[in-house]
Enzyme design. Structure first.
Site, mmCIF file in Angstrom:
data_model
loop_
_atom_site.group_PDB
_atom_site.id
_atom_site.type_symbol
_atom_site.label_atom_id
_atom_site.label_comp_id
_atom_site.label_asym_id
_atom_site.label_seq_id
_atom_site.Cartn_x
_atom_site.Cartn_y
_atom_site.Cartn_z
ATOM 1 N N HIS A 103 63.088 28.219 25.851
ATOM 2 C CA HIS A 103 63.222 27.594 24.665
ATOM 3 C C HIS A 103 61.934 26.607 24.374
ATOM 4 C CE1 HIS A 103 64.519 25.891 20.698
ATOM 5 N NE2 HIS A 103 64.522 24.727 21.322
ATOM 6 N N SER A 104 61.100 26.760 23.236
ATOM 7 C CA SER A 104 60.056 26.109 22.855
ATOM 8 C C SER A 104 59.109 26.156 23.976
ATOM 9 C CB SER A 104 60.462 24.595 22.516
ATOM 10 O OG SER A 104 59.627 23.825 21.852
ATOM 11 N N MET A 105 58.571 24.948 24.449
ATOM 12 C CA MET A 105 57.646 25.065 25.596
ATOM 13 C C MET A 105 57.961 25.819 26.639
ATOM 14 S SD MET A 105 56.807 21.551 28.112
ATOM 15 C CE MET A 105 56.541 22.055 29.909
#
Length: 256
Positions: A103-105
């Site tokens: 998720h995300s990074m």
């Protein structure tokens, strides 16, 4: 899927480094899922995912240096450095089909680890990326260069940190170095052109995420020859906190 503040009991396999946490070991499962946290996040964020998917799959969560039980280690400030270290650490876990979920990074990092593995002749069973634009779509971001107040304000807008942490100065003092290092790693990342992945890619995104437009999410299709699917959920950057069951179901289906 809101991250717990307290420590959670884990199983760490000797000889495989301090990067992986197994909250619900499933050594006999036919497949494995490796989860990569967001900026400022830790392995415990994926405790609910592990609980929901085991024993269907053996779930590992990545623990970055500089937080929780690794808080005395230096934080990494480069996606490349993290990806190099994790590639070596994860190779022994490929005794069965492996899928990554970030998720995300974590999505960006999972992608870079997958590229490095493919260069070594090791292909994923699948890659699930959430809350992150395609690597080839860049924005100029400098949040990590601001003061603590500006960084915290950005985190609050994304609803990405437990409110108990934000209200506790002592906890904030502990987590801010890791958050700033992660933001620096994300915001200084530069995509290098290369062959697309061979595995299928599942893209998950919130329809009101300020960090990812639908066009930026669709661009993930450029990074794989193995098939691409996009699922859009209602919500912002951390849409998955309130839709944990739906997200987990999508990830489990992607496991095959």
């Amino acid at each position: 899927m809101t991250e717990a503040v307290q420590d959670t009991t884990t199983t760490i396999t000797p000889g495989r480094g301090d990067w992986t946490r197994r909250f619900h070991p499933a050594p006999d499962a036919e497949r494995r899922l490796v989860c990569f946290p967001h900026a400022g996040g830790s392995a415990s964020y994926f405790f609910p995912v592990s609980r929901a998917i085991a024993p269907y799959a053996d779930v590992l969560a990545i623990q970055y240096p500089g937080r929780q039980d690794r808080r005395h280690e230096a934080c990494a400030e480069s996606i490349g450095a993290l990806a190099d270290a994790l590639t070596a650490e994860l190779l022994p876990w490929f005794d069965r089909p492996v899928t990554f979920f970030g998720h995300s990074m974590g999505a960006m990092l999972a992608f870079e680890v997958a590229r490095r593995l493919e260069r070594r002749g090791v292909a994923l069973n699948g890659l699930c990326v959430s809350g992150r634009r395609a690597p080839s779509r860049s924005r100029e971001e400098r949040v990590h260069l601001g003061g603590d107040e500006a960084l915290l304000a950005h985190i609050v807008r994304l609803s990405g940190t437990d409110s108990r942490v934000l209200g506790d100065p002592d906890l904030l003092h502990l987590v801010m170095p890791a958050i700033r290092a992660d933001y620096k790693a994300v915001e200084t990342y530069t995509y290098t052109d290369g062959p697309p992945l061979s595995c299928p890619v599942l893209v998950l995104t919130g329809d009101d995420d300020p960090q990812v437009t639908l066009d930026e999410a669709r661009a993930w299709a450029e990074h794989t020859d193995g098939g691409y699917e996009l699922k859009v959920f209602p919500g912002g950057h951390f849409y998955l906190n309130s839709l944990a069951a739906d997200v987990t179901a999508a990830v489990r289906a992607h496991l095959g």
